[in-house]
Design a protein around this motif. Structure first.
Motif, short mmCIF file in Angstrom:
data_model
loop_
_atom_site.label_atom_id
_atom_site.label_comp_id
_atom_site.label_asym_id
_atom_site.label_seq_id
_atom_site.Cartn_x
_atom_site.Cartn_y
_atom_site.Cartn_z
N ASN A 53 32.28 5.04 0.42
CA ASN A 53 30.95 4.69 0.93
C ASN A 53 31.04 3.68 2.06
OD1 ASN A 53 28.09 4.66 1.00
ND2 ASN A 53 28.04 2.86 -0.31
N ILE A 54 31.96 2.74 1.95
CA ILE A 54 32.15 1.77 3.04
C ILE A 54 32.60 2.49 4.30
CG2 ILE A 54 33.49 -0.23 3.82
CD1 ILE A 54 33.72 -1.08 0.88
N ARG A 55 33.60 3.34 4.16
CA ARG A 55 34.13 4.06 5.32
C ARG A 55 33.08 4.97 5.95
NH1 ARG A 55 34.38 6.66 8.89
NH2 ARG A 55 36.00 7.99 9.75
N GLU A 56 32.35 5.72 5.13
CA GLU A 56 31.40 6.69 5.66
C GLU A 56 30.15 6.03 6.24
OE1 GLU A 56 30.68 9.30 2.40
OE2 GLU A 56 32.48 10.50 2.75
N SER A 57 29.89 4.79 5.89
CA SER A 57 28.69 4.10 6.35
C SER A 57 28.88 3.37 7.67
CB SER A 57 28.21 3.11 5.28
OG SER A 57 27.86 3.76 4.09
N ILE A 58 30.11 3.31 8.17
CA ILE A 58 30.36 2.57 9.41
C ILE A 58 29.52 3.10 10.56
CG2 ILE A 58 32.10 1.99 11.16
CD1 ILE A 58 34.21 2.05 8.94
N ALA A 59 29.43 4.43 10.65
CA ALA A 59 28.75 5.05 11.80
C ALA A 59 27.32 4.59 11.94
CB ALA A 59 28.81 6.57 11.66
N GLY A 60 26.62 4.43 10.82
CA GLY A 60 25.21 4.06 10.89
C GLY A 60 24.93 2.59 10.75
N ALA A 61 25.86 1.85 10.15
CA ALA A 61 25.58 0.43 9.87
C ALA A 61 25.34 -0.38 11.14
CB ALA A 61 26.74 -0.17 9.07
N GLY A 62 26.05 -0.04 12.20
CA GLY A 62 25.89 -0.78 13.45
C GLY A 62 24.52 -0.64 14.07
N LEU A 63 23.80 0.42 13.71
CA LEU A 63 22.47 0.62 14.27
C LEU A 63 21.50 -0.47 13.84
CD1 LEU A 63 22.13 4.49 13.74
CD2 LEU A 63 22.72 3.29 15.85
N LEU A 64 21.83 -1.18 12.78
CA LEU A 64 20.99 -2.28 12.32
C LEU A 64 21.11 -3.50 13.22
CD1 LEU A 64 21.75 -1.93 8.52
CD2 LEU A 64 19.57 -1.42 9.63
N GLU A 65 22.13 -3.50 14.09
CA GLU A 65 22.37 -4.67 14.94
C GLU A 65 21.85 -4.50 16.36
OE1 GLU A 65 26.23 -6.77 14.35
OE2 GLU A 65 26.80 -4.96 13.27
N GLY A 66 21.50 -3.27 16.73
CA GLY A 66 21.03 -3.05 18.10
C GLY A 66 21.31 -1.64 18.55
N TYR A 67 21.35 -1.45 19.87
CA TYR A 67 21.63 -0.13 20.42
C TYR A 67 23.14 0.14 20.35
CZ TYR A 67 21.63 3.89 23.52
OH TYR A 67 21.78 5.15 24.04
N THR A 68 23.50 1.37 19.99
CA THR A 68 24.91 1.71 19.82
C THR A 68 25.34 2.82 20.76
OG1 THR A 68 24.82 1.10 17.48
CG2 THR A 68 26.70 2.40 18.19
N PHE A 69 26.33 2.54 21.58
CA PHE A 69 27.03 3.58 22.34
C PHE A 69 28.15 4.10 21.44
CE2 PHE A 69 25.28 0.86 25.69
CZ PHE A 69 24.82 1.77 26.62
N LYS A 70 28.16 5.40 21.19
CA LYS A 70 29.15 5.97 20.27
C LYS A 70 30.11 6.87 21.04
CE LYS A 70 26.69 5.89 15.89
NZ LYS A 70 27.78 5.24 15.15
N TYR A 71 31.39 6.70 20.77
CA TYR A 71 32.42 7.53 21.41
C TYR A 71 33.34 8.13 20.35
CZ TYR A 71 30.57 5.18 25.47
OH TYR A 71 29.71 4.72 26.43
N ASP A 72 33.71 9.36 20.61
CA ASP A 72 34.51 10.16 19.68
C ASP A 72 35.59 10.85 20.50
OD1 ASP A 72 35.21 12.24 17.66
OD2 ASP A 72 34.00 13.52 18.96
N VAL A 73 36.78 10.29 20.49
CA VAL A 73 37.83 10.80 21.37
C VAL A 73 39.11 11.01 20.56
CG1 VAL A 73 36.86 9.63 23.38
CG2 VAL A 73 38.64 8.49 22.05
N SER A 74 39.99 11.84 21.09
CA SER A 74 41.31 11.98 20.49
C SER A 74 42.37 11.68 21.54
CB SER A 74 41.51 13.38 19.91
OG SER A 74 41.29 14.38 20.88
N ILE A 75 43.33 10.89 21.17
CA ILE A 75 44.40 10.49 22.07
C ILE A 75 45.70 10.38 21.27
CG2 ILE A 75 43.04 9.28 23.83
CD1 ILE A 75 43.37 6.74 22.35
N PRO A 76 46.85 10.38 21.96
CA PRO A 76 48.12 10.24 21.24
C PRO A 76 48.12 8.98 20.37
CG PRO A 76 48.52 10.88 23.51
CD PRO A 76 47.05 10.58 23.41
#
Length: 508
Positions: free
Chosen positions: A369-392
């Motif tokens: 639950n802690i891990r899965e909630s990270i994505a939304g928890a930050g929205l309580l602090e303000g506007y969130t720019f979200k990035y989803d990338v893959s790199i070596p």
């Protein structure tokens, strides 16, 4: 009627996720077209006669036109994108979808296919006045072969509901997401969603056995097979996995479900630095081998902000980094011993500073639950720019550090977390409010850095509305032109999910 106050929790069933959106009240996001400076293409404009026609195909209550009822379907769940659709259509059958698309194609009316609307790149909401084609009512399970593990269902089935169903038959769904309580399997396939256990069960290109899709002109394409091997011609199903509804609309799915593991164990560890995480991952692959199902990481900022914002309990103390390791196997004693030995050896070597291992469902649920909630928890602090990338993996965390340096003179928090097992890192940049200045500081800078590492600007969230202008950082012009040719061939009028995935398509 759905009131604005409930706008962002209407389709989110998990209580911890719903709690994250109590802050969202009367403030509506800016129209995407205005926020990002997009010009409407020359599509038709819906008329009262069009609404009347849709009511002859669907029952009247499945043609939604009331402004307040349509509003939730125009806004993505992170309040980043907002469309201007005037109508939502809710088909129940593939034949209804076919009739709708055939009519829209003849009138050049643009359409936005929509599942659970849990996307993070604006792909599931309109940009202008596209007709929303919502699949909530196409939610039937058609069949399950308990011997082969082949599940056939409609595209509007919620992922968690499918998982609960197949678990009753000693199987599991091959993907697991934080949004599983509301996301649709059709949307998962259309975005080629990855999730938490791709390390063990692979991506959807391997799990999807077949599908049914409807082309822009209403043609129903039947590739709904349940075979693991079928080398007859082109593998057309792959065109619709990850194309985000721009080539056709997925209506039914055949997917392979692995056996339900008899033993599940979970380890949660505190780690000093990212270099130690990489060494732990190497050791996990070697010592846990065939039972390793997930290897996740999160930095201190990700975990501490989530625990604080959602009033959760961290089972271990405060550390610079955290690692979550899960195993799926057939012998609980054997698997638990292997994971406990992994913890002990990690602590003896100094790679792990502290940790806990459990096979108790309640404790595992709390950690996940802690891990899965990270994505939304930050929205309580303000506007969130979200990035989803893959790199070596060697460069995996460098982007977070680069962004922190770049934003050091601004009020911003930068979090990094993700799936080490498949090289996918999620980065949240949280600021008090959205400004064009911050937007220009972040983009295209982050994608330029990804390109330097020969990474991908989208690992699992898709390209959607937010990234078409940056796709060239991951695909060269020859690949993009072939994609345009395919789009032109399959959707000549460009009505399917316009403004998404590809940069401007000529002559549309």
């Amino acid at each position: 009627m759905i009131k604005p106050l409930s706008l962002f929790i209407f389709n989110l069933s998990k209580s911890n996720i719903a709690a994250q959106f109590k802050f969202a009240s009367s403030a509506l996001p800016q129209f995407s077209s205005e926020k990002y400076g997009v010009k409407r293409k020359s599509f038709g404009v819906i008329q009262p006669t069009d609404i009347d026609y849709f009511k002859t195909i669907l029952s009247e209550e499945r043609v939604v036109t009331d402004e307040s009822d349509v509003l939730p379907f125009n806004i993505d769940w992170i309040k980043n994108c907002r469309g201007q659709s005037k109508v939502v259509l809710k088909p129940k059958t593939t034949e209804e979808v076919s009739k709708i698309l055939s009519y829209c194609n003849s009138k050049r009316l643009a359409v936005c296919p929509q599942g659970g609307n849990t996307g993070l790149v604006g792909g599931s909401v309109p940009v202008f006045d596209e007709i929303v084609l919502n699949f909530n009512l196409m939610n039937n399970i058609i069949s399950l072969d308990e011997i082969s593990g082949a599940l056939v269902c409609e595209s509007g089935c919620v992922l968690e509901n499918l998982d609960n169903y197949v678990r009753d038959h000693n199987l599991i769904m091959p993907l697991d997401l934080g949004a599983k309580g509301s996301c649709h399997i059709g949307g998962n396939i259309s975005t080629n969603a990855g999730g938490l256990r791709l390390l063990r069960y692979g991506n959807l290109h391997g799990s999807v056995l077949g599908l049914e899709a409807v082309k822009a002109d209403g043609t129903i394409l039947d590739c709904l097979r349940t075979l693991k091997k079928d080398n007859t011609g082109y593998h057309l199903k792959h065109l619709f996995i990850g194309s985000e509804g721009t080539l056709g609309v997925v209506t039914k799915v055949a997917i392979h479900c692995p056996a339900l593991p008899k033993a599940v164990s979970l380890g949660f560890f505190g780690v000093k630095n990212f270099e130690n995480i990489l060494e732990l991952y190497k050791r996990a692959k070697s010592s846990l081998g065939e039972i390793l199902s997930a290897f996740e990481m999160a930095d201190n900022e990700s975990i501490s902000s989530t625990v604080k914002n959602l009033k959760l309990s961290n089972p271990i103390s405060d550390y610079p980094f955290y690692v979550l390791v899960e195993t799926h196997g057939s012998d609980e004693v054997h698997d638990s011993e292997k994971l406990s030995r992994f913890l002990s050896e990690g602590m003896d070597s100094g790679l792990i500073l502290d940790g806990t291992v459990t096979s108790e469902p309640a404790k595992m649920k709390n950690i996940w639950n802690i891990r899965e909630s990270i994505a939304g928890a930050g929205l309580l602090e303000g506007y969130t720019f979200k990035y989803d990338v893959s790199i070596p993996l060697r460069n995996y965390y460098e982007l977070v550090e680069l962004l922190r340096k770049r934003l050091r003179d601004h009020t911003a928090k930068v979090y990094g977390y993700g799936h080490v097992g498949d090289g996918n890192i999620h980065i949240n940049v949280i600021v008090p409010e959205y400004t064009k200045q911050l937007y220009s500081i972040l983009e295209p800078y982050i994608f330029e850095e990804v390109a330097k590492f020969r990474g991908s600007i989208s690992a699992e969230h898709g390209v959607g509305f937010r990234k078409p202008q940056f796709i060239h950082y991951s695909k060269d012009e020859s690949a993009l032109q072939l994609m345009r040719d395919m789009k032109k061939s399959m959707d000549p009028n460009g009505i399917l999910n316009p403004y998404k995935v590809l940069p401007d398509v000529p002559n549309i």
